[in-house]
Design a protein around this motif. Sequence first.
Motif, mmCIF file in Angstrom:
data_model
loop_
_atom_site.group_PDB
_atom_site.id
_atom_site.type_symbol
_atom_site.label_atom_id
_atom_site.label_comp_id
_atom_site.label_asym_id
_atom_site.label_seq_id
_atom_site.Cartn_x
_atom_site.Cartn_y
_atom_site.Cartn_z
ATOM 1 N N ALA A 32 8.830 2.521 -11.318
ATOM 2 C CA ALA A 32 9.045 2.288 -9.887
ATOM 3 C C ALA A 32 7.817 1.656 -9.254
ATOM 4 O O ALA A 32 6.692 1.867 -9.679
ATOM 5 N N ALA A 33 8.040 0.859 -8.210
ATOM 6 C CA ALA A 33 6.935 0.194 -7.530
ATOM 7 C C ALA A 33 6.131 1.185 -6.707
ATOM 8 O O ALA A 33 6.661 2.174 -6.222
ATOM 9 N N PRO A 34 4.837 0.922 -6.533
ATOM 10 C CA PRO A 34 4.024 1.791 -5.696
ATOM 11 C C PRO A 34 4.494 1.760 -4.245
ATOM 12 O O PRO A 34 5.246 0.886 -3.837
ATOM 13 N N SER A 35 4.043 2.726 -3.486
ATOM 14 C CA SER A 35 4.379 2.784 -2.066
ATOM 15 C C SER A 35 3.653 1.669 -1.321
ATOM 16 O O SER A 35 2.437 1.566 -1.377
ATOM 17 N N LEU A 36 4.408 0.825 -0.620
ATOM 18 C CA LEU A 36 3.843 -0.314 0.095
ATOM 19 C C LEU A 36 4.376 -0.333 1.511
ATOM 20 O O LEU A 36 5.354 0.323 1.840
ATOM 21 N N GLU A 37 3.717 -1.116 2.365
ATOM 22 C CA GLU A 37 4.178 -1.248 3.735
ATOM 23 C C GLU A 37 3.888 -2.645 4.241
ATOM 24 O O GLU A 37 2.985 -3.327 3.744
ATOM 25 N N THR A 38 4.662 -3.077 5.233
ATOM 26 C CA THR A 38 4.426 -4.378 5.848
ATOM 27 C C THR A 38 3.263 -4.261 6.814
ATOM 28 O O THR A 38 2.844 -3.172 7.203
ATOM 29 N N ILE A 39 2.748 -5.420 7.233
ATOM 30 C CA ILE A 39 1.633 -5.411 8.182
ATOM 31 C C ILE A 39 2.070 -4.833 9.520
ATOM 32 O O ILE A 39 1.284 -4.217 10.244
ATOM 33 N N GLN A 40 3.363 -4.992 9.857
ATOM 34 C CA GLN A 40 3.860 -4.400 11.105
ATOM 35 C C GLN A 40 3.796 -2.874 11.041
ATOM 36 O O GLN A 40 3.439 -2.223 12.027
ATOM 37 N N GLN A 41 4.110 -2.310 9.886
ATOM 38 C CA GLN A 41 4.021 -0.858 9.722
ATOM 39 C C GLN A 41 2.569 -0.390 9.764
ATOM 40 O O GLN A 41 2.257 0.654 10.349
ATOM 41 N N THR A 42 1.687 -1.162 9.143
ATOM 42 C CA THR A 42 0.259 -0.821 9.181
ATOM 43 C C THR A 42 -0.256 -0.815 10.618
ATOM 44 O O THR A 42 -0.962 0.104 11.041
ATOM 45 N N ASN A 43 0.107 -1.845 11.386
ATOM 46 C CA ASN A 43 -0.392 -1.943 12.758
ATOM 47 C C ASN A 43 0.216 -0.880 13.663
ATOM 48 O O ASN A 43 -0.432 -0.417 14.610
ATOM 49 N N GLN A 44 1.468 -0.488 13.382
ATOM 50 C CA GLN A 44 2.053 0.618 14.131
ATOM 51 C C GLN A 44 1.267 1.908 13.864
ATOM 52 O O GLN A 44 1.015 2.710 14.773
ATOM 53 N N LYS A 45 0.851 2.091 12.626
ATOM 54 C CA LYS A 45 0.043 3.256 12.273
ATOM 55 C C LYS A 45 -1.301 3.218 13.012
ATOM 56 O O LYS A 45 -1.783 4.237 13.513
ATOM 57 N N ILE A 46 -1.912 2.025 13.089
ATOM 58 C CA ILE A 46 -3.181 1.889 13.804
ATOM 59 C C ILE A 46 -3.016 2.282 15.266
ATOM 60 O O ILE A 46 -3.843 3.013 15.840
#
Length: 338
Positions: A32-46
């Motif tokens: 299975a692929a590692p856990s990844l996120e889009t830049i939009q998800q990263t910026n929402q987290k920020i």
Amino acid sequence: MKVRPFIGVVSLLVFASAPLLAQQKPETGANAAPSLETIQQTNQKIRLLANASVTQPGEYALGAGDMIKVDVFDIPELSRQIRIDPSGYISMPLIQQRILAAGLTPFELESKIAGMLKARGLVSHPQVSVFVIQRTSQPITVIGAVEHPLVYQAVRPTTLLEVLSAAGGLTDTAGDYVTITRPDKTGKPQLDRVSLRDLLDRGDPKANVAVRGGDVITVPKAGIVYVVGAVNRPGGFVIQNDTDQMTTLKALALAGGAMTASKPQDAVIIRKSGTTGRSQEIAVNVKNILNRKAQDVRLLPNDVLFIPDSAGKRALAKAAEAALSITTGIVILRGSHY
């Protein structure tokens, strides 16, 4: 590994894999692929973390360049707007001595001016008010791979997350660390490096460092490799730091693995030369690498790894567009587990 001149890129590569994507499920378990996120998800987290970490308002410390208004009650000739000079001082009529304002809060400067007026016998019971008209003395510069590079005025204690949020968050090409350049007491620049993994993924409060006026926050750019064709998750994947090596197996894992109908033995790496600007195909037998019959191949920033199926292989031979056209519009993914 065989290198041959690039005969053209497949603008159809991503679309050729679409039917397979609809028919097959991503692999699970060890593949299975590692856990990844889009830049939009990263910026929402920020944004969420920045809102949760906002520091309590404090008294603003005046500095060079700030514009203030000084009002002395019932003595209009002493009331005026004053800009604090580069050395941190202000001058007022009837007071021959320059007044050090930098480093003081408005309340402290009020008391200081009132004491000087009274000590010189100019006003028996001075009532002084100081208002900040323009704040320019506490600039925090945010540059690099952020959405909106800016100069952020720190009007209170401020954290790294707050200034990254104010800059709109990160761009697709952001690496996995931030550098903070801060002059020491002698003016010599000192560098501090903060891991975005610690800041965003591991929730380490020590990573959300306090920043102050004069700091320069830089988010360096990272390399990106692209994986397209008969894979479960086509996309661009950020090379997380300048010491990591991205290889075909790592990239394939990030892309969720190859599909059942894929032809990994016919895979190619499409690479653009940094000197000539021309693209070339590098044949790579991913099947042999997976079976440990061949050595894994290192990928460079902007490489495109194409895993064909039988139809995709025919399309590859007929393509006539430049290699970078593949990457247009592809989602960029980042993560903390590779």
